[in-house]
Design a protein around this motif. Structure first.
Motif, PDB file in Angstrom:
ATOM      1  N   GLY A  25      -9.839  -6.953   2.194  1.00  0.00           N
ATOM      2  CA  GLY A  25      -8.385  -6.799   2.184  1.00  0.00           C
ATOM      3  C   GLY A  25      -7.868  -5.395   2.030  1.00  0.00           C
ATOM      4  N   LEU A  26      -8.735  -4.405   1.950  1.00  0.00           N
ATOM      5  CA  LEU A  26      -8.313  -3.015   1.777  1.00  0.00           C
ATOM      6  C   LEU A  26      -8.231  -2.346   3.147  1.00  0.00           C
ATOM      7  N   VAL A  27      -7.038  -1.837   3.498  1.00  0.00           N
ATOM      8  CA  VAL A  27      -6.830  -1.265   4.831  1.00  0.00           C
ATOM      9  C   VAL A  27      -6.062   0.047   4.721  1.00  0.00           C
ATOM     10  N   SER A  28      -6.636   1.124   5.258  1.00  0.00           N
ATOM     11  CA  SER A  28      -5.935   2.397   5.370  1.00  0.00           C
ATOM     12  C   SER A  28      -5.308   2.486   6.757  1.00  0.00           C
ATOM     13  N   LEU A  29      -3.991   2.635   6.802  1.00  0.00           N
ATOM     14  CA  LEU A  29      -3.256   2.638   8.067  1.00  0.00           C
ATOM     15  C   LEU A  29      -3.058   4.036   8.624  1.00  0.00           C
ATOM     16  N   GLY A  30      -3.370   5.068   7.839  1.00  0.00           N
ATOM     17  CA  GLY A  30      -3.076   6.419   8.274  1.00  0.00           C
ATOM     18  C   GLY A  30      -1.582   6.706   8.189  1.00  0.00           C
ATOM     19  N   TYR A  31      -1.178   7.815   8.798  1.00  0.00           N
ATOM     20  CA  TYR A  31       0.238   8.189   8.781  1.00  0.00           C
ATOM     21  C   TYR A  31       1.066   7.107   9.479  1.00  0.00           C
ATOM     22  N   VAL A  32       2.169   6.700   8.843  1.00  0.00           N
ATOM     23  CA  VAL A  32       3.078   5.725   9.448  1.00  0.00           C
ATOM     24  C   VAL A  32       4.443   6.372   9.643  1.00  0.00           C
ATOM     25  N   ASN A  33       5.054   6.136  10.805  1.00  0.00           N
ATOM     26  CA  ASN A  33       6.377   6.689  11.065  1.00  0.00           C
ATOM     27  C   ASN A  33       7.449   5.812  10.414  1.00  0.00           C
ATOM     28  N   GLU A  34       8.696   6.207  10.565  1.00  0.00           N
ATOM     29  CA  GLU A  34       9.776   5.498   9.885  1.00  0.00           C
ATOM     30  C   GLU A  34       9.894   4.047  10.352  1.00  0.00           C
ATOM     31  N   GLU A  35       9.706   3.807  11.627  1.00  0.00           N
ATOM     32  CA  GLU A  35       9.778   2.448  12.169  1.00  0.00           C
ATOM     33  C   GLU A  35       8.674   1.575  11.587  1.00  0.00           C
ATOM     34  N   GLN A  36       7.451   2.098  11.571  1.00  0.00           N
ATOM     35  CA  GLN A  36       6.325   1.350  11.006  1.00  0.00           C
ATOM     36  C   GLN A  36       6.515   1.106   9.512  1.00  0.00           C
ATOM     37  N   LYS A  37       7.018   2.129   8.830  1.00  0.00           N
ATOM     38  CA  LYS A  37       7.230   2.000   7.392  1.00  0.00           C
ATOM     39  C   LYS A  37       8.234   0.900   7.073  1.00  0.00           C
ATOM     40  N   SER A  38       9.305   0.830   7.869  1.00  0.00           N
ATOM     41  CA  SER A  38      10.314  -0.205   7.651  1.00  0.00           C
ATOM     42  C   SER A  38       9.719  -1.603   7.779  1.00  0.00           C
ATOM     43  N   VAL A  39       8.879  -1.788   8.788  1.00  0.00           N
ATOM     44  CA  VAL A  39       8.244  -3.098   8.988  1.00  0.00           C
ATOM     45  C   VAL A  39       7.316  -3.432   7.828  1.00  0.00           C
ATOM     46  N   LEU A  40       6.552  -2.453   7.373  1.00  0.00           N
ATOM     47  CA  LEU A  40       5.635  -2.686   6.252  1.00  0.00           C
ATOM     48  C   LEU A  40       6.390  -3.055   4.990  1.00  0.00           C
ATOM     49  N   PHE A  41       7.476  -2.348   4.700  1.00  0.00           N
ATOM     50  CA  PHE A  41       8.294  -2.680   3.533  1.00  0.00           C
ATOM     51  C   PHE A  41       8.889  -4.085   3.665  1.00  0.00           C
ATOM     52  N   GLU A  42       9.388  -4.385   4.838  1.00  0.00           N
ATOM     53  CA  GLU A  42      10.071  -5.664   5.044  1.00  0.00           C
ATOM     54  C   GLU A  42       9.163  -6.850   4.766  1.00  0.00           C
ATOM     55  N   HIS A  43       7.880  -6.722   5.068  1.00  0.00           N
ATOM     56  CA  HIS A  43       6.991  -7.880   5.001  1.00  0.00           C
ATOM     57  C   HIS A  43       5.996  -7.858   3.839  1.00  0.00           C
ATOM     58  N   CYS A  44       6.000  -6.807   3.024  1.00  0.00           N
ATOM     59  CA  CYS A  44       5.048  -6.777   1.897  1.00  0.00           C
ATOM     60  C   CYS A  44       5.526  -7.698   0.782  1.00  0.00           C
ATOM     61  N   SER A  45       4.611  -8.026  -0.103  1.00  0.00           N
ATOM     62  CA  SER A  45       4.965  -8.872  -1.241  1.00  0.00           C
ATOM     63  C   SER A  45       5.070  -8.087  -2.534  1.00  0.00           C
ATOM     64  N   GLY A  46       4.834  -6.792  -2.477  1.00  0.00           N
ATOM     65  CA  GLY A  46       4.967  -5.947  -3.653  1.00  0.00           C
ATOM     66  C   GLY A  46       4.596  -4.513  -3.316  1.00  0.00           C
ATOM     67  N   PHE A  47       5.272  -3.557  -3.956  1.00  0.00           N
ATOM     68  CA  PHE A  47       5.013  -2.148  -3.696  1.00  0.00           C
ATOM     69  C   PHE A  47       4.386  -1.506  -4.930  1.00  0.00           C
ATOM     70  N   LEU A  48       3.316  -0.733  -4.720  1.00  0.00           N
ATOM     71  CA  LEU A  48       2.589  -0.096  -5.815  1.00  0.00           C
ATOM     72  C   LEU A  48       2.697   1.416  -5.682  1.00  0.00           C
ATOM     73  N   PHE A  49       2.962   2.098  -6.810  1.00  0.00           N
ATOM     74  CA  PHE A  49       3.101   3.550  -6.774  1.00  0.00           C
ATOM     75  C   PHE A  49       2.546   4.149  -8.071  1.00  0.00           C
ATOM     76  N   PRO A  50       1.224   4.350  -8.126  1.00  0.00           N
ATOM     77  CA  PRO A  50       0.563   4.759  -9.369  1.00  0.00           C
ATOM     78  C   PRO A  50       0.407   6.272  -9.513  1.00  0.00           C
ATOM     79  N   SER A  51       1.420   7.024  -9.143  1.00  0.00           N
ATOM     80  CA  SER A  51       1.311   8.479  -9.080  1.00  0.00           C
ATOM     81  C   SER A  51       1.049   9.098 -10.452  1.00  0.00           C
ATOM     82  N   ARG A  52       0.259  10.161 -10.460  1.00  0.00           N
ATOM     83  CA  ARG A  52       0.043  10.941 -11.680  1.00  0.00           C
ATOM     84  C   ARG A  52       1.166  11.939 -11.916  1.00  0.00           C
ATOM     85  N   ALA A  53       1.852  12.356 -10.851  1.00  0.00           N
ATOM     86  CA  ALA A  53       2.923  13.343 -10.967  1.00  0.00           C
ATOM     87  C   ALA A  53       3.826  13.232  -9.744  1.00  0.00           C
TER      88      ALA A  53
END
Length: 375
Positions: A258-286
Motif C-alpha cells: 500500500g505504499l506508493v510514491s507518486l513523485g511531483y504532482v501538479n495542482e490538478e493532480q493534487k486536487s484529485v488526491l485531496f478530494e478522494h483521500c480518507s485522511g491527510f498526514l503531515f509529520p514535519s519536523r520544521a
C-alpha cells in the motif's frame, strides 16, 4: 509604481515559496497602479505561462538555478536588470539577497519564509547554514521592508538579527484559495490510471520527501501502522530529495503493502488526491507555514500533524496532533498509533480557519504595505 520581482521560485515545478509568490502576484495584478516585471532563471511552469498570458513581462537568465554558487551568478543578472529597469521597488521573495546590490535607489522588499538553516542546521549540511547566515546578514543591510509568512518566522528572525526589529514588516500569511469545484475535476482514473484513487481508502502526504518534512518518520510509522492492523494505503505526492529517503522508501515498500510514491504532482493532480483521500498526514519536523494543512481543510479531510507551534498558530485546535517530542523511534510509535485513531474533520472549525487565508483578506494588506514602502 514599477515593481521588479525575482520569480525564479516559479520557474519550474513551483513548490511552497513559488505558489506563495504566484498567489500574491495575482493580487498585485488587480491593482492598476502597479507595473510588474518578473525575473527568473527559466519560465516553463504553468504558472509562468499563465502570468505571461496575463501580459506580465518575464525576463529570463536562461539557465536553471539549483545551487548556491549559481545563485550568486544569477544575482549579477538581477543587478543588470535593476540598472536597466530602475524600478520603484525590487521584491525578493526567496529569503535572501546574498550580494550587495549597487546603484539602486529604489526600495527593497524581502519575504522571509523560515530560517531553518540556522534553527536546524543539522538538516542542511555543513556549508549551507554558513552561506545562509552570511546571506541573511547581507539581506538585512539592504532591506527596506520585510514580510513574513508567520509570526513564528518573524520571532525567529528578530531573535537573531537586531536590524530586523527596526524594519517595517508585515505578517503576510500564505494565500490558500478554495479548491476547484469537485464537479470540474478530471477523472482520477485518467490522472492516475494505475493507482486506486476512487476507493478513498488511503492516507495522503503532499510535500517534498526529505528528513526535515519528517518523511523518514512517516515511512517507518506507516510500516508499524500496517503491522498493527492498519489497512489504508499511503500515497506520497512530492519529489524525493534525499538519498537516504529514497533508500528507506525502497526498503519499506518492498515489504509493506500500500505504499506508493507518486513523485511531483501538479495542482490538478493534487486536487484529485485531496478530494478522494480518507485522511491527510503531515509529520514535519520544521515548517515556516505548512500550506497542505490548510489545503486539506478545504476538502474537509481528517488531518494529523506533528505538534509544532507553527501548526498551532495557523490551525489551532481544528486538527489532530501527535506529540513530536522524544526520540525518532518514540515519534514513530506515537505517529503510528495516532494514524489508527485519526479524528474526523470538524467542518465548522475548518471553515473558520480557512477564512483567514483567502486572497480577498490577505491581498489588500500586502498591496498597501508595498505602497507604504514606496511612498
Amino acid at each position: 509604481m514599477k515593481l521588479l520581482v525575482d520569480a525564479r521560485s516559479l520557474g519550474s515545478h513551483p513548490s511552497g515559496i513559488g505558489m506563495y509568490l504566484y498567489d500574491f502576484l495575482i493580487e498585485l495584478l488587480k491593482e492598476p497602479d502597479f507595473e510588474i516585471t518578473l525575473l527568473s532563471d527559466i519560465a516553463t511552469s504553468d504558472e509562468m505561462l499563465d502570468l505571461a498570458e496575463r501580459g506580465v513581462p518575464i525576463v529570463t537568465y536562461g539557465t536553471q538555478i539549483s545551487q548556491s554558487v549559481q545563485v550568486l551568478k544569477y544575482f549579477r543578472f538581477v543587478q543588470d536588470s535593476l540598472d536597466y529597469y530602475h524600478p520603484d521597488l525590487f521584491w525578493e521573495p526567496n529569503n535572501l539577497i546574498p550580494v550587495r546590490l549597487k546603484r539602486f535607489s529604489g526600495k527593497i522588499l524581502v519575504t522571509i519564509h523560515d530560517v531553518f538553516p540556522l534553527t536546524q542546521p543539522e538538516n542542511h549540511g555543513h556549508i549551507y547554514p554558513i552561506y545562509f547566515k552570511y546571506g541573511l546578514k547581507q539581506t538585512m543591510k539592504q532591506a527596506d521592508g520585510l514580510t513574513y509568512n508567520s509570526m513564528e518566522t518573524k520571532r525567529d528572525v528578530e531573535q537573531r538579527f537586531e536590524k530586523a526589529t527596526a524594519l517595517p514588516n508585515l505578517i503576510s500569511y500564505i494565500i490558500i484559495k478554495n479548491p476547484v469545484n469537485e464537479d470540474t475535476l478530471p477523472s482520477p482514473t485518467v490522472l492516475f490510471p494505475d493507482i486506486p484513487i476512487l476507493n478513498e481508502d488511503y492516507f495522503l502526504y503532499i510535500g517534498n520527501l526529505e528528513k526535515r518534512k519528517g518523511t523518514d518518520l512517516l515511512l517507518k510509522a506507516y510500516q508499524l501502522y500496517r503491522k498493527s492492523g492498519g489497512t489504508k494505503n499511503l500515497y506520497l505526492g512530492g519529489k524525493i530529495r534525499e538519498t537516504d529517503i529514497q533508500k528507506l522508501y525502497d526498503e519499506i515498500s518492498q515489504t509493506t503493502p500500500g505504499l506508493v510514491s507518486l513523485g511531483y504532482v501538479n495542482e490538478e493532480q493534487k486536487s484529485v488526491l485531496f478530494e478522494h483521500c480518507s485522511g491527510f498526514l503531515f509529520p514535519s519536523r520544521a515548517e515556516g507555514f505548512g500550506i497542505p494543512v490548510i489545503e486539506a481543510m478545504h476538502y474537509n479531510k481528517p488531518i494529523l500533524a506533528s505538534s509544532l507551534s507553527i501548526f498551532e498558530e495557523i490551525a489551532g485546535n481544528a486538527i489532530s496532533y501527535y506529540d513530536c517530542s522524544g526520540t525518532d523511534q518514540e515519534q514513530v510509535e506515537k505517529l503510528s498509533e495516532a494514524m489508527l485513531r485519526i479524528a474526523p474533520a470538524d467542518r465548522k472549525q475548518y471553515a473558520s480557519v480557512c477564512s483567514r487565508y483567502l486572497p480577498e483578506r490577505l491581498g489588500p494588506d500586502f498591496c498597501q504595505f508595498i505602497r507604504s514602502l514606496i511612498s
